[in-house]
Scaffold this motif. Structure first.
Motif, PDB file in Angstrom:
ATOM      1  N   ALA A  86       0.817  -1.229   0.000  1.00 55.18           N
ATOM      2  CA  ALA A  86       0.000   0.000   0.000  1.00 55.18           C
ATOM      3  C   ALA A  86       0.843   1.268   0.000  1.00 55.18           C
ATOM      4  CB  ALA A  86      -0.928  -0.007   1.219  1.00 55.18           C
ATOM      5  N   TRP A  87       2.126   1.142  -0.354  1.00 57.96           N
ATOM      6  CA  TRP A  87       3.026   2.299  -0.239  1.00 57.96           C
ATOM      7  C   TRP A  87       2.537   3.508  -1.021  1.00 57.96           C
ATOM      8  CZ3 TRP A  87       5.957   5.301  -3.587  1.00 57.96           C
ATOM      9  CH2 TRP A  87       6.880   6.167  -2.966  1.00 57.96           C
ATOM     10  N   GLU A  88       2.106   3.303  -2.238  1.00 65.24           N
ATOM     11  CA  GLU A  88       1.684   4.445  -3.065  1.00 65.24           C
ATOM     12  C   GLU A  88       0.512   5.186  -2.436  1.00 65.24           C
ATOM     13  OE1 GLU A  88      -0.325   5.471  -7.398  1.00 65.24           O
ATOM     14  OE2 GLU A  88       0.456   3.456  -7.042  1.00 65.24           O
ATOM     15  N   GLN A  89      -0.444   4.423  -1.908  1.00 63.31           N
ATOM     16  CA  GLN A  89      -1.605   5.063  -1.282  1.00 63.31           C
ATOM     17  C   GLN A  89      -1.210   5.776   0.009  1.00 63.31           C
ATOM     18  OE1 GLN A  89      -1.721   1.972  -2.731  1.00 63.31           O
ATOM     19  NE2 GLN A  89      -2.829   2.854  -4.483  1.00 63.31           N
ATOM     20  N   VAL A  90      -0.296   5.178   0.765  1.00 62.05           N
ATOM     21  CA  VAL A  90       0.183   5.843   1.984  1.00 62.05           C
ATOM     22  C   VAL A  90       0.858   7.160   1.610  1.00 62.05           C
ATOM     23  CG1 VAL A  90       1.802   5.693   3.902  1.00 62.05           C
ATOM     24  CG2 VAL A  90       0.424   3.696   3.290  1.00 62.05           C
ATOM     25  N   ARG A  91       1.667   7.121   0.567  1.00 62.40           N
ATOM     26  CA  ARG A  91       2.376   8.339   0.149  1.00 62.40           C
ATOM     27  C   ARG A  91       1.428   9.401  -0.385  1.00 62.40           C
ATOM     28  NH1 ARG A  91       4.177  11.022  -4.359  1.00 62.40           N
ATOM     29  NH2 ARG A  91       6.299  11.909  -4.269  1.00 62.40           N
ATOM     30  N   ASN A  92       0.607   9.034  -1.370  1.00 66.44           N
ATOM     31  CA  ASN A  92      -0.183  10.019  -2.099  1.00 66.44           C
ATOM     32  C   ASN A  92      -1.516  10.373  -1.455  1.00 66.44           C
ATOM     33  OD1 ASN A  92       1.747  10.328  -4.087  1.00 66.44           O
ATOM     34  ND2 ASN A  92       0.901   8.716  -5.381  1.00 66.44           N
ATOM     35  N   SER A  93      -2.154   9.392  -0.801  1.00 64.71           N
ATOM     36  CA  SER A  93      -3.480   9.639  -0.235  1.00 64.71           C
ATOM     37  C   SER A  93      -3.447  10.064   1.229  1.00 64.71           C
ATOM     38  CB  SER A  93      -4.359   8.385  -0.377  1.00 64.71           C
ATOM     39  OG  SER A  93      -4.531   8.045  -1.728  1.00 64.71           O
ATOM     40  N   VAL A  94      -2.359   9.726   1.920  1.00 64.73           N
ATOM     41  CA  VAL A  94      -2.273  10.035   3.346  1.00 64.73           C
ATOM     42  C   VAL A  94      -1.211  11.087   3.643  1.00 64.73           C
ATOM     43  CG1 VAL A  94      -1.706   9.095   5.634  1.00 64.73           C
ATOM     44  CG2 VAL A  94      -3.159   7.784   4.076  1.00 64.73           C
ATOM     45  N   ALA A  95       0.047  10.802   3.281  1.00 66.15           N
ATOM     46  CA  ALA A  95       1.139  11.696   3.662  1.00 66.15           C
ATOM     47  C   ALA A  95       1.125  13.004   2.881  1.00 66.15           C
ATOM     48  CB  ALA A  95       2.478  10.981   3.476  1.00 66.15           C
ATOM     49  N   TYR A  96       0.873  12.925   1.575  1.00 64.15           N
ATOM     50  CA  TYR A  96       0.897  14.143   0.751  1.00 64.15           C
ATOM     51  C   TYR A  96      -0.113  15.188   1.233  1.00 64.15           C
ATOM     52  CZ  TYR A  96       0.534  17.161  -3.353  1.00 64.15           C
ATOM     53  OH  TYR A  96       0.489  18.247  -4.192  1.00 64.15           O
ATOM     54  N   PRO A  97      -1.351  14.810   1.520  1.00 64.22           N
ATOM     55  CA  PRO A  97      -2.288  15.801   2.064  1.00 64.22           C
ATOM     56  C   PRO A  97      -2.178  15.970   3.578  1.00 64.22           C
ATOM     57  CG  PRO A  97      -3.464  13.765   1.601  1.00 64.22           C
ATOM     58  CD  PRO A  97      -2.062  13.556   1.124  1.00 64.22           C
ATOM     59  N   GLY A  98      -1.287  15.217   4.233  1.00 64.71           N
ATOM     60  CA  GLY A  98      -1.082  15.360   5.672  1.00 64.71           C
ATOM     61  C   GLY A  98      -2.254  14.911   6.513  1.00 64.71           C
ATOM     62  N   LEU A  99      -2.901  13.835   6.112  1.00 65.45           N
ATOM     63  CA  LEU A  99      -4.098  13.380   6.819  1.00 65.45           C
ATOM     64  C   LEU A  99      -3.754  12.597   8.086  1.00 65.45           C
ATOM     65  CD1 LEU A  99      -6.319  12.335   3.787  1.00 65.45           C
ATOM     66  CD2 LEU A  99      -6.580  14.357   5.252  1.00 65.45           C
ATOM     67  N   ASN A 100      -4.697  12.612   8.999  1.00 63.09           N
ATOM     68  CA  ASN A 100      -4.490  12.010  10.317  1.00 63.09           C
ATOM     69  C   ASN A 100      -4.804  10.510  10.274  1.00 63.09           C
ATOM     70  OD1 ASN A 100      -3.953  11.861  13.069  1.00 63.09           O
ATOM     71  ND2 ASN A 100      -6.048  12.411  13.639  1.00 63.09           N
ATOM     72  N   VAL A 101      -3.957   9.762   9.565  1.00 57.41           N
ATOM     73  CA  VAL A 101      -4.100   8.313   9.447  1.00 57.41           C
ATOM     74  C   VAL A 101      -2.883   7.658  10.081  1.00 57.41           C
ATOM     75  CG1 VAL A 101      -4.245   6.349   7.870  1.00 57.41           C
ATOM     76  CG2 VAL A 101      -5.450   8.479   7.329  1.00 57.41           C
ATOM     77  N   LYS A 102      -3.127   6.658  10.907  1.00 60.09           N
ATOM     78  CA  LYS A 102      -2.044   5.894  11.523  1.00 60.09           C
ATOM     79  C   LYS A 102      -1.969   4.536  10.837  1.00 60.09           C
ATOM     80  CE  LYS A 102      -1.588   9.340  14.349  1.00 60.09           C
ATOM     81  NZ  LYS A 102      -2.670  10.220  13.906  1.00 60.09           N
ATOM     82  N   VAL A 103      -0.842   4.269  10.186  1.00 61.19           N
ATOM     83  CA  VAL A 103      -0.608   3.008   9.492  1.00 61.19           C
ATOM     84  C   VAL A 103       0.174   2.102  10.429  1.00 61.19           C
ATOM     85  CG1 VAL A 103       0.392   1.913   7.451  1.00 61.19           C
ATOM     86  CG2 VAL A 103      -0.558   4.234   7.292  1.00 61.19           C
ATOM     87  N   VAL A 104      -0.366   0.932  10.704  1.00 57.12           N
ATOM     88  CA  VAL A 104       0.239   0.030  11.689  1.00 57.12           C
ATOM     89  C   VAL A 104       0.641  -1.275  11.009  1.00 57.12           C
ATOM     90  CG1 VAL A 104      -0.049  -1.112  13.913  1.00 57.12           C
ATOM     91  CG2 VAL A 104      -1.192   1.083  13.479  1.00 57.12           C
ATOM     92  N   GLY A 105       1.943  -1.544  11.005  1.00 59.04           N
ATOM     93  CA  GLY A 105       2.476  -2.741  10.377  1.00 59.04           C
ATOM     94  C   GLY A 105       2.878  -3.776  11.409  1.00 59.04           C
ATOM     95  N   SER A 106       2.131  -4.842  11.506  1.00 62.91           N
ATOM     96  CA  SER A 106       2.436  -5.911  12.452  1.00 62.91           C
ATOM     97  C   SER A 106       3.395  -6.919  11.818  1.00 62.91           C
ATOM     98  CB  SER A 106       1.147  -6.616  12.873  1.00 62.91           C
ATOM     99  OG  SER A 106       1.397  -7.593  13.860  1.00 62.91           O
ATOM    100  N   HIS A 107       3.980  -7.778  12.644  1.00 64.29           N
ATOM    101  CA  HIS A 107       4.854  -8.851  12.175  1.00 64.29           C
ATOM    102  C   HIS A 107       6.043  -8.309  11.376  1.00 64.29           C
ATOM    103  CE1 HIS A 107       1.320 -11.002  13.403  1.00 64.29           C
ATOM    104  NE2 HIS A 107       1.834 -12.183  13.099  1.00 64.29           N
ATOM    105  N   GLY A 108       6.665  -7.258  11.889  1.00 61.21           N
ATOM    106  CA  GLY A 108       7.834  -6.700  11.226  1.00 61.21           C
ATOM    107  C   GLY A 108       9.096  -7.478  11.557  1.00 61.21           C
ATOM    108  N   GLY A 109      10.067  -7.476  10.650  1.00 59.68           N
ATOM    109  CA  GLY A 109      11.376  -8.056  10.915  1.00 59.68           C
ATOM    110  C   GLY A 109      11.466  -9.551  10.707  1.00 59.68           C
ATOM    111  N   LEU A 110      12.650 -10.092  10.993  1.00 60.13           N
ATOM    112  CA  LEU A 110      12.936 -11.511  10.788  1.00 60.13           C
ATOM    113  C   LEU A 110      12.227 -12.415  11.781  1.00 60.13           C
ATOM    114  CD1 LEU A 110      16.787 -11.542  10.029  1.00 60.13           C
ATOM    115  CD2 LEU A 110      14.876 -11.391   8.421  1.00 60.13           C
ATOM    116  N   SER A 111      11.786 -11.874  12.899  1.00 57.74           N
ATOM    117  CA  SER A 111      11.173 -12.701  13.935  1.00 57.74           C
ATOM    118  C   SER A 111       9.810 -13.245  13.540  1.00 57.74           C
ATOM    119  CB  SER A 111      11.087 -11.936  15.262  1.00 57.74           C
ATOM    120  OG  SER A 111      10.412 -10.706  15.093  1.00 57.74           O
ATOM    121  N   VAL A 112       9.342 -12.925  12.326  1.00 52.53           N
ATOM    122  CA  VAL A 112       8.159 -13.589  11.783  1.00 52.53           C
ATOM    123  C   VAL A 112       8.473 -15.074  11.577  1.00 52.53           C
ATOM    124  CG1 VAL A 112       6.560 -13.659   9.826  1.00 52.53           C
ATOM    125  CG2 VAL A 112       7.330 -11.470  10.733  1.00 52.53           C
ATOM    126  N   GLY A 113       9.761 -15.380  11.423  1.00 54.38           N
ATOM    127  CA  GLY A 113      10.215 -16.766  11.441  1.00 54.38           C
ATOM    128  C   GLY A 113       9.825 -17.594  10.247  1.00 54.38           C
TER     129      GLY A 113
END
Length: 319
Positions: A86-113
């Motif tokens: 969803a990177w493009e939407q996060v960049r263009n639809s959320v960050a570019y207009p500065g909207l109050n959206v919190k993007v939460v990414g679970s299961h980050g890193g190698l410890s997903v195993g």
């Protein structure tokens, strides 16, 4: 030993805890609520929970619309999809207009195993950090996660937060004078010889490394840099001046994340040796989480090795 709790579990509980205080809070999930731990919020507040299916780009777009209408949306998926697909939407639809959206990414890193390289997201911190105006968080334990959720609810603007899959020891609640503030690192252990700046579960490993290195006569300062962006330059500058060398530690690619942020700042503010500890620009492999971490030296012993390298570089500069 303190009880071990996954930051994703603490996150799910915090959403439920603060829901009544924040009537504008809405939660969106990409059909992974049992893993991201938003299921409890869905059960408690079904009218404010939206399962968007396996359609992350659409989920972010809907969240942007909700934010534009005054809601406080938290969108949830695995880090690989929330920050990647969803990177493009996060960049263009959320960050570019500065909207109050919190993007939460679970299961980050190698410890997903066992999920393997396709799901072991090691790039999210770098690519989210590169988006203009994006705040980037990676809390290390359950206590800090609860405070991070509370802080994000009060913060007006786009943000990305990484959650971990594994249960980890809670350490920040034992630190005298600890307080959480977006953009401010937390000093967890004093030290005079070298500083380790860590995020996520590497914070606990840094504290373990500090105990082991103390037996060698090495005094290790440990900083929990739960906010990668905006970076706490004040605490870094003080550490560089007082200890003369630093090690960064992250469960992520060494390119573009915490290590890059610290090195970029200190290169112009206070040039001292900065040794980066993390995944050395390679993909992960499938296996039991602890075995994978050991294979990539994401361990207290791995941190100790980098500390000795940093000390050697500092000594060479004084000759």
């Amino acid at each position: 030993m303190a009880e071990k709790i996954a930051t994703r579990a603490a996150y799910g509980k915090a959403l439920v805890e603060f829901a009544d205080q924040e009537p504008g809070l809405v939660v969106l999930d990409a059909d992974l609520s049992g893993s991201t731990m938003t299921k409890d919020f869905g059960a408690a507040h079904p009218d404010r929970f939206f399962d968007m299916g396996i359609a992350e780009a659409n989920m972010v777009g809907v969240a942007a619309g909700l934010a534009a209408c005054g809601k406080k949306p938290f969108v949830n998926s695995f880090a690989m999809f929330a920050a990647g697909r969803a990177w493009e939407q996060v960049r263009n639809s959320v960050a570019y207009p500065g909207l109050n959206v919190k993007v939460v990414g679970s299961h980050g890193g190698l410890s997903v195993g066992e999920d393997g390289a396709t799901h072991q997201c090691i790039e999210d911190l770098a690519i989210m950090r590169a988006i203009p105006g994006m705040t980037v968080l990676c809390p290390c334990d359950a206590y800090e996660m609860r405070l991070a959720v509370q802080a994000l609810l009060a913060y007006d603007g786009p943000a990305y937060m990484r959650l971990g899959r594994l249960a980890v020891e809670t350490v920040t609640d034992q630190v005298p004078g600890y307080r959480f503030q977006i953009g401010k690192g937390a000093l967890l252990r004093e030290g005079s010889d070298v500083t380790v700046v860590a995020v996520g579960m590497m914070v606990q490993m840094a504290l373990q490394a500090a105990e082991a290195l103390a037996q060698e006569g090495i005094s290790l300062r440990v900083i929990d840099m739960h906010t990668l962006k905006p970076l706490d330059t004040e605490i870094l500058l003080q550490a560089a001046r007082e200890t003369g060398c630093l090690v960064t530690s992250e469960e992520a690619n060494v390119l573009g994340g915490l290590g890059s942020a610290v090195a970029e700042y200190l290169a112009s503010a206070c040039p001292v040796p900065v040794v980066r500890h993390g995944v050395e620009d390679e993909f992960g492999r499938s296996g039991a989480a602890q075995k994978v971490l050991e294979a990539y030296r994401l361990t207290p012993e791995g941190i100790a090795e980098k500390v000795r390298q940093a000390l050697a570089l500092k000594a060479a500069l004084t000759i």
